[in-house]
Design a protein around this motif. Structure first.
Motif, short mmCIF file in Angstrom:
data_model
loop_
_atom_site.label_atom_id
_atom_site.label_comp_id
_atom_site.label_asym_id
_atom_site.label_seq_id
_atom_site.Cartn_x
_atom_site.Cartn_y
_atom_site.Cartn_z
N ILE A 1 1.07 -1.22 -0.20
CA ILE A 1 -0.08 0.14 -0.20
C ILE A 1 0.76 1.22 -0.10
O ILE A 1 0.47 2.35 -0.43
N PHE A 2 1.96 1.13 0.88
CA PHE A 2 2.98 2.29 0.84
C PHE A 2 4.29 1.63 0.86
O PHE A 2 4.52 0.65 1.53
N ASN A 3 5.18 2.26 0.45
CA ASN A 3 6.82 1.80 0.43
C ASN A 3 7.63 3.13 0.12
O ASN A 3 7.47 3.89 -0.93
N ASN A 4 8.51 3.10 1.03
CA ASN A 4 9.77 4.05 0.83
C ASN A 4 10.98 3.42 1.19
O ASN A 4 11.04 2.16 1.55
N GLN A 5 12.21 4.24 1.37
CA GLN A 5 13.43 3.61 1.87
C GLN A 5 13.44 2.90 3.19
O GLN A 5 14.01 1.75 3.31
N TYR A 6 12.63 3.35 3.96
CA TYR A 6 12.67 2.76 5.27
C TYR A 6 11.25 2.05 5.79
O TYR A 6 11.28 1.27 6.88
N VAL A 7 10.15 2.17 5.12
CA VAL A 7 8.93 1.68 5.58
C VAL A 7 8.23 1.09 4.35
O VAL A 7 8.21 1.40 3.20
N SER A 8 7.63 -0.01 4.74
CA SER A 8 6.69 -0.68 3.74
C SER A 8 5.22 -1.11 4.61
O SER A 8 5.53 -1.54 5.72
N VAL A 9 4.31 -0.93 3.86
CA VAL A 9 2.99 -1.10 4.54
C VAL A 9 2.24 -1.97 3.65
O VAL A 9 2.10 -1.73 2.30
N SER A 10 2.06 -3.30 3.81
CA SER A 10 1.16 -4.03 2.95
C SER A 10 -0.42 -4.49 4.01
O SER A 10 -0.43 -4.20 5.09
N TYR A 11 -1.21 -5.40 3.33
CA TYR A 11 -2.24 -5.80 4.10
C TYR A 11 -2.00 -6.60 5.06
O TYR A 11 -2.82 -6.73 6.08
N ASP A 12 -0.77 -7.21 5.09
CA ASP A 12 -0.29 -8.37 6.10
C ASP A 12 0.46 -7.81 7.29
O ASP A 12 0.65 -8.26 8.47
N GLU A 13 1.43 -7.00 6.65
CA GLU A 13 2.70 -6.60 7.46
C GLU A 13 3.11 -4.87 7.46
O GLU A 13 2.78 -4.16 6.31
N PHE A 14 3.38 -4.57 8.50
CA PHE A 14 4.11 -3.01 8.48
C PHE A 14 5.43 -3.15 9.06
O PHE A 14 5.75 -3.76 9.93
N ILE A 15 6.37 -2.95 7.88
CA ILE A 15 7.83 -2.99 8.23
C ILE A 15 8.55 -1.88 8.23
O ILE A 15 8.50 -0.85 7.40
N VAL A 16 9.29 -1.55 9.46
CA VAL A 16 10.01 -0.30 9.76
C VAL A 16 11.45 -0.72 9.78
O VAL A 16 11.72 -1.35 10.82
N ASN A 17 12.36 -0.30 9.04
CA ASN A 17 13.90 -0.42 9.13
C ASN A 17 14.05 -1.84 9.53
O ASN A 17 14.73 -2.27 10.42
#
Length: 126
Positions: free
Chosen positions: A6-22
């Motif tokens: 849904i959202f992606n940049n250098q440090y953060v990714s947001v999907s329907y299953d996961e929120f990934i930060v660094n």
């Protein structure tokens, strides 16, 4: 199966299953309520110390007023250039966490919106 981002940049990714930060993974199912924007006030302790120290030195003898003036100006510049920081606040089973911190309010707003979309889809699918 590839994640739909849904959202992606250098440090953060947001999907329907996961929120990934660094590289730290927060499963969406563990986030208990909607994400929020937090405001972190700038640290101004050193600036205040420089201003007050400069004021005290202004009333000294010999070269102390010059040093006091420089210190006073330096403290004023530090105080007025300090910027607030914004955070993505998530509730993870019993605690709040500042998951991501940035000086860019628009970036934090976009991350919060993406997280809330993912959380909304979780509500619909379960």
């Amino acid at each position: 199966m590839e994640m739909e981002l849904i959202f992606n940049n250098q440090y953060v990714s947001v999907s329907y299953d996961e929120f990934i930060v660094n590289g730290k993974i927060h499963p969406i199912k563990n986030i208990t309520s909607s994400a929020e924007i937090g405001l972190l006030k700038p640290e101004r302790g050193v600036a205040r110390l420089a201003v007050f120290g400069g004021l005290i030195l202004l009333f000294g003898n010999e070269n102390l007023p010059i040093l006091g003036g420089i210190l006073f100006i330096y403290g004023g510049v530090l105080c007025f250039t300090a910027k607030p920081r914004y955070s993505v606040v998530i509730n993870i089973i019993g605690r709040k966490e500042d998951a991501y911190i940035s000086e860019n309010s628009l970036e934090v707003d976009n991350i919060v919106k993406a997280l809330n979309i993912a959380l909304g889809m979780r509500e619909i699918t379960f």
